[in-house]
Scaffold this motif. Sequence first.
Motif, mmCIF file in Angstrom:
data_model
loop_
_atom_site.group_PDB
_atom_site.id
_atom_site.type_symbol
_atom_site.label_atom_id
_atom_site.label_comp_id
_atom_site.label_asym_id
_atom_site.label_seq_id
_atom_site.Cartn_x
_atom_site.Cartn_y
_atom_site.Cartn_z
ATOM 1 N N UNK A 185 41.524 20.886 56.418
ATOM 2 C CA UNK A 185 41.416 20.526 55.015
ATOM 3 C C UNK A 185 42.793 20.501 54.356
ATOM 4 N N UNK A 186 42.966 19.540 53.455
ATOM 5 C CA UNK A 186 44.222 19.426 52.729
ATOM 6 C C UNK A 186 44.162 20.255 51.453
ATOM 7 N N UNK A 187 45.282 20.852 51.088
ATOM 8 C CA UNK A 187 45.375 21.580 49.831
ATOM 9 C C UNK A 187 45.281 20.595 48.669
ATOM 10 N N UNK A 188 44.518 20.955 47.636
ATOM 11 C CA UNK A 188 44.411 20.155 46.421
ATOM 12 C C UNK A 188 44.639 21.074 45.227
ATOM 13 N N UNK A 189 44.981 20.484 44.102
ATOM 14 C CA UNK A 189 45.160 21.237 42.869
ATOM 15 C C UNK A 189 44.119 20.791 41.861
ATOM 16 N N UNK A 190 43.430 21.748 41.264
ATOM 17 C CA UNK A 190 42.400 21.449 40.273
ATOM 18 C C UNK A 190 42.643 22.295 39.020
ATOM 19 N N UNK A 191 42.234 21.763 37.870
ATOM 20 C CA UNK A 191 42.250 22.536 36.632
ATOM 21 C C UNK A 191 40.865 23.135 36.439
ATOM 22 N N UNK A 192 40.800 24.452 36.451
ATOM 23 C CA UNK A 192 39.532 25.161 36.286
ATOM 24 C C UNK A 192 39.438 25.617 34.830
ATOM 25 N N UNK A 193 38.466 25.078 34.094
ATOM 26 C CA UNK A 193 38.253 25.469 32.700
ATOM 27 C C UNK A 193 37.301 26.656 32.668
ATOM 28 N N UNK A 194 37.714 27.708 31.966
ATOM 29 C CA UNK A 194 36.935 28.945 31.954
ATOM 30 C C UNK A 194 36.655 29.393 30.524
ATOM 31 N N UNK A 195 35.478 29.944 30.333
ATOM 32 C CA UNK A 195 35.074 30.551 29.064
ATOM 33 C C UNK A 195 35.433 32.031 29.126
ATOM 34 N N UNK A 196 36.229 32.492 28.160
ATOM 35 C CA UNK A 196 36.697 33.878 28.169
ATOM 36 C C UNK A 196 35.967 34.753 27.155
ATOM 37 N N UNK A 197 34.985 34.207 26.466
ATOM 38 C CA UNK A 197 34.204 35.007 25.538
ATOM 39 C C UNK A 197 34.849 35.108 24.164
ATOM 40 N N UNK A 198 34.324 36.027 23.356
ATOM 41 C CA UNK A 198 34.779 36.225 21.981
ATOM 42 C C UNK A 198 35.536 37.540 21.866
ATOM 43 N N UNK A 199 36.685 37.505 21.170
ATOM 44 C CA UNK A 199 37.570 38.667 21.096
ATOM 45 C C UNK A 199 38.066 38.866 19.663
ATOM 46 N N UNK A 200 38.460 40.093 19.318
ATOM 47 C CA UNK A 200 39.086 40.331 18.013
ATOM 48 C C UNK A 200 40.441 39.638 17.972
ATOM 49 N N UNK A 201 40.965 39.372 16.770
ATOM 50 C CA UNK A 201 42.233 38.625 16.654
ATOM 51 C C UNK A 201 43.382 39.196 17.481
ATOM 52 N N UNK A 202 43.548 40.528 17.477
ATOM 53 C CA UNK A 202 44.657 41.119 18.230
ATOM 54 C C UNK A 202 44.527 40.844 19.726
ATOM 55 N N UNK A 203 43.309 40.949 20.252
ATOM 56 C CA UNK A 203 43.095 40.685 21.668
ATOM 57 C C UNK A 203 43.254 39.213 21.994
ATOM 58 N N UNK A 204 42.747 38.342 21.113
ATOM 59 C CA UNK A 204 42.851 36.902 21.350
ATOM 60 C C UNK A 204 44.300 36.439 21.377
ATOM 61 N N UNK A 205 45.161 37.089 20.597
ATOM 62 C CA UNK A 205 46.564 36.699 20.531
ATOM 63 C C UNK A 205 47.309 36.984 21.838
ATOM 64 N N UNK A 206 46.784 37.879 22.672
ATOM 65 C CA UNK A 206 47.450 38.224 23.931
ATOM 66 C C UNK A 206 47.306 37.138 24.985
ATOM 67 N N UNK A 207 46.281 36.314 24.854
ATOM 68 C CA UNK A 207 45.975 35.329 25.898
ATOM 69 C C UNK A 207 46.799 34.070 25.646
ATOM 70 N N UNK A 208 47.829 33.895 26.473
ATOM 71 C CA UNK A 208 48.762 32.781 26.336
ATOM 72 C C UNK A 208 48.977 32.114 27.687
ATOM 73 N N UNK A 209 49.558 30.906 27.661
ATOM 74 C CA UNK A 209 49.885 30.202 28.902
ATOM 75 C C UNK A 209 50.905 30.996 29.715
ATOM 76 N N UNK A 210 50.801 30.868 31.044
ATOM 77 C CA UNK A 210 51.717 31.579 31.935
ATOM 78 C C UNK A 210 51.017 31.994 33.213
ATOM 79 N N UNK A 211 51.668 32.846 33.980
ATOM 80 C CA UNK A 211 51.118 33.302 35.255
ATOM 81 C C UNK A 211 50.010 34.322 35.033
ATOM 82 N N UNK A 212 48.890 34.112 35.725
ATOM 83 C CA UNK A 212 47.756 35.028 35.648
ATOM 84 C C UNK A 212 47.231 35.272 37.060
ATOM 85 N N UNK A 213 46.502 36.369 37.201
ATOM 86 C CA UNK A 213 45.766 36.600 38.446
ATOM 87 C C UNK A 213 44.325 36.186 38.200
ATOM 88 N N UNK A 214 43.859 35.216 38.981
ATOM 89 C CA UNK A 214 42.516 34.672 38.818
ATOM 90 C C UNK A 214 41.891 34.513 40.193
#
Length: 245
Positions: free
Chosen positions: A47-76
């Motif tokens: 099998x060949x390696x492919x790249x896909x964009x996985x869209x995920x629902x992260x739920x509802x969070x208070x403003x302070x918690x929501x502000x932490x979630x930004x673009x960058x490296x994540x463990x998923x």
Amino acid sequence: MELLDEHGRVFGIVNIIDLLVVLFVLAVAVAGIALVVGSDESGEPSEQQVTRTVTVELGTHPPDGAALIESGTVTFAGQNHTLTGVYRTPTDDGIRIVAAVRVDGIVEDDVFTTEGAELRYGTVRRLTTPAYTVEATVINIGQTEGIVTTSVTATLTANVSTAVADAVGTGDEYQLAGQTVVTVQDVTRGQTMGDRERLTIEMQFVARDTVAGPMYGGEPIRIGRQLTVATDEYEFVGEVDSVEQ
């Protein structure tokens, strides 16, 4: 004993031509085995390696918690990937977040897999950085980068308190993480019933573009739908009367 006798046999036993034929057959057999070992059991290439964009629902969070979630490296799904987009909208109990993660993997039997972890609609995996850890539910797997948004103008009607009616004004905006997600374009005040007042509000939404149409706050922007509208000063629920894109 001579290597070849007068009949051209090696050590007087094997004819030199027969020996060459045997060696050629062995060489072909070895090459065939190498080809088989180099492919999978079905005979198909690996099998060949492919790249896909996985869209995920992260739920509802208070403003302070929501502000932490930004673009960058994540463990998923147990591996390091890149979070390429974050979409935030207000709800009646916090800030709802949808994110896009760029993931390398393989597609086998129409199932996308990364390092042995299958990803499909409804799959729940942990998404983690040093600052937070959240449950991520897969809602789409595609090839687009980030979160695709679209501008939608809708007219809503709402029965609100007099205090809310006084607060709502043309030009009001609501921003999340520096992005304007809703703008009040026009307000008409209507019938008053005790301490309640009927408003007609024309609003511009930054909606998430999906195959089901534009979505805001987890709801499609459609006539008859109710949407939660919030700013830093007020909040109300309005019913969609008309939609323009």
